[in-house]
Design a protein around this motif. Structure first.
Motif, short mmCIF file in Angstrom:
data_model
loop_
_atom_site.label_atom_id
_atom_site.label_comp_id
_atom_site.label_asym_id
_atom_site.label_seq_id
_atom_site.Cartn_x
_atom_site.Cartn_y
_atom_site.Cartn_z
N UNK A 1 35.12 28.29 45.52
CA UNK A 1 35.68 28.53 46.85
C UNK A 1 35.02 29.74 47.50
N UNK A 2 35.84 30.77 47.81
CA UNK A 2 35.31 31.94 48.52
C UNK A 2 34.54 32.89 47.62
N UNK A 3 34.59 32.64 46.31
CA UNK A 3 33.92 33.54 45.38
C UNK A 3 32.47 33.11 45.24
N UNK A 4 31.54 33.98 45.56
CA UNK A 4 30.12 33.62 45.44
C UNK A 4 29.69 33.57 43.98
N UNK A 5 28.46 33.16 43.80
CA UNK A 5 27.92 33.08 42.44
C UNK A 5 28.03 34.43 41.76
N UNK A 6 28.61 34.42 40.53
CA UNK A 6 28.78 35.65 39.78
C UNK A 6 27.56 35.93 38.93
N UNK A 7 27.30 37.21 38.72
CA UNK A 7 26.21 37.64 37.87
C UNK A 7 26.44 37.06 36.47
N UNK A 8 25.48 36.32 35.92
CA UNK A 8 25.69 35.70 34.60
C UNK A 8 25.83 36.70 33.46
N UNK A 9 25.41 37.94 33.67
CA UNK A 9 25.50 38.95 32.61
C UNK A 9 26.69 39.90 32.80
N UNK A 10 27.47 39.65 33.84
CA UNK A 10 28.60 40.54 34.13
C UNK A 10 29.89 39.94 33.60
N UNK A 11 30.65 40.70 32.81
CA UNK A 11 31.90 40.20 32.25
C UNK A 11 33.06 40.54 33.19
N UNK A 12 33.78 39.53 33.65
CA UNK A 12 34.92 39.81 34.54
C UNK A 12 36.03 40.55 33.80
N UNK A 13 36.81 41.33 34.53
CA UNK A 13 37.90 42.08 33.91
C UNK A 13 38.98 42.39 34.94
N UNK A 14 40.14 42.74 34.44
CA UNK A 14 41.19 43.27 35.31
C UNK A 14 41.76 44.52 34.65
N UNK A 15 42.20 45.47 35.48
CA UNK A 15 42.74 46.73 34.99
C UNK A 15 44.16 46.91 35.52
N UNK A 16 45.09 47.12 34.61
CA UNK A 16 46.49 47.32 34.96
C UNK A 16 46.79 48.81 34.99
N UNK A 17 47.40 49.25 36.09
CA UNK A 17 47.86 50.64 36.21
C UNK A 17 49.37 50.65 36.01
#
Length: 397
Positions: free
Chosen positions: A265-281
């Motif tokens: 959808x709105x997310x463009x092609x992601x870098x194949x070497x980049x690991x997605x993450x989320x950070x909880x505060x």
């Protein structure tokens, strides 16, 4: 064994003088003889006797009764056995025999042996508090039974007691009354006096297994940041896909992050070497020893998270690796099979740690296997979805 010494006072009746009606034979008002009213004949010996738990106040008596100068001084030969004050108060220190001398101002004196005798009071009862009478102790813990035990009467001469466990496979007890648990079950501890009264009583011991309960930290004010996509930082997947969806208690909503090398959808092609993450505060530094994750309802293999890396930080800038290559169950397969996964998966962190920020790196998915994985990875799916995320602390109850 600490022996507590007690004393008995014996009343003395003066029998060596009968002074009623005596006159001053020397005509000068001088004392011609002195005694103390507390002295008495025992086995043809004029003496003083007191038990080791009492003091004795001496009362001097003078002959003649008309004597003018009746001041006296007191002394004794063995101060290690007793003290005698200037006013004639005897205070015993230990068992034994001493000699005291009463001397008048004009040099008349009299001496008496003083016998400090034993005073034995035996126990009549063993008193134990409610906590000591029925002990409930967790496995691996100890309990000080001696702190719960007293003897009656309070002046029992020997307060020593012995302890014995009826079943040392359940609990042991040492000479000091420290009960140590061994295994779950029930037994009794027998307490016995050592003063010759031969009184015993039993106390009950129940050894309980340790129960641990997981307590989730309140998520109501948490915020989340993500590291993928250029617009939202997460994947909008229908009505779901937002970070807050991980905190709503529903398995039908989720946070979705687009996989490296994919677009959606709105997310463009992601870098194949980049690991997605989320950070909880969590908004403040908190101790925790587990993280829980849950797959989205009916999530097929291609959209599951297969493994994660976990980091912690106190400032949100500098992160420390807490745990790496954590396998998340419920994803193995080569196709798009979609079993319903309802259980939380708990990632235990030992020992517990303390951070404000927790970063979860989605490091493994179909197409990127965990180290040592022994199955074939599929290639389907563009996103990785997490339905529920929590952090908590395990507490012993």
């Amino acid at each position: 064994m600490k022996k507590r010494i007690y004393f008995l006072m014996t009343l003395f009746i003066a029998t060596c003088f009968a002074f009623t009606g005596c006159t001053d034979d020397n005509g000068a008002g001088q004392v011609t003889a002195v005694t103390v009213l507390e002295a008495q004949y025992v086995n043809n010996i004029m003496q003083l006797s007191l038990k080791d738990n009492a003091t004795l106040q001496l009362t001097p008596y003078f002959m003649p009764q008309s004597a003018k100068n009746v001041e006296v001084t007191y002394s004794n030969k063995h101060p290690e056995i007793l003290d005698i004050s200037a006013n004639g108060l005897i205070t015993p220190k230990i068992f034994g025999t001493d000699t005291i001398t009463i001397r008048t101002a004009n040099g008349v004196s009299v001496s008496y042996p003083v016998f400090v005798t034993d005073h034995i009071v035996k126990a009549t009862a063993i008193n134990v508090t409610a906590a000591g009478s029925n002990m409930a102790i967790k496995i691996g813990k100890t309990f000080d039974l001696s702190a719960c035990v007293t003897l009656a009467p309070a002046d029992t001469w020997d307060k020593t007691v012995t302890y014995r466990s009826l079943d040392e496979s359940i609990a042991t007890v040492d000479a000091n009354g420290i009960v140590t648990t061994v295994a779950e079950g029930s037994t009794e501890i027998t307490i016995t006096t050592a003063d010759g009264s031969n009184i015993s009583r039993n106390c009950y011991v129940t050894v309980q297994g340790i129960v641990f309960k997981k307590y989730d930290i309140d998520r109501s004010n948490w915020t989340v940041s993500t590291t993928t996509a250029t617009n939202y930082g997460y994947t909008i997947d229908g009505a779901t896909g937002k970070p807050e969806d991980m905190f709503d208690g529903l398995q039908t909503t989720w946070l979705a992050l687009t996989k490296p090398g994919k677009s959606y959808n709105e997310v463009p092609m992601q870098d194949p070497d980049f690991l997605p993450s989320f950070t909880v505060d969590m908004k403040s530094v908190k101790p925790f020893d587990y993280i829980r994750l849950q797959h989205r309802n009916s999530n097929n293999t291609g959209f599951r998270v297969w493994g994660v890396n976990i980091y912690g930080s106190v400032d949100g800038v500098n992160f420390t690796l807490i745990k790496a290559d954590v396998e998340i169950p419920g994803y193995k397969g080569t196709g798009n099979e979609s079993p319903v996964v309802t259980d939380f998966y708990y990632i235990n962190i030992t020992p517990s740690t303390t951070y404000r920020y927790v970063k979860v790196e989605l490091a493994y998915w179909n197409g990127r296997l965990l180290p040592g994985a022994g199955w074939t990875a599929g290639t389907g799916g563009t996103n990785m979805a997490i339905a529920e995320f929590g952090i908590g602390l395990t507490v012993e109850e």
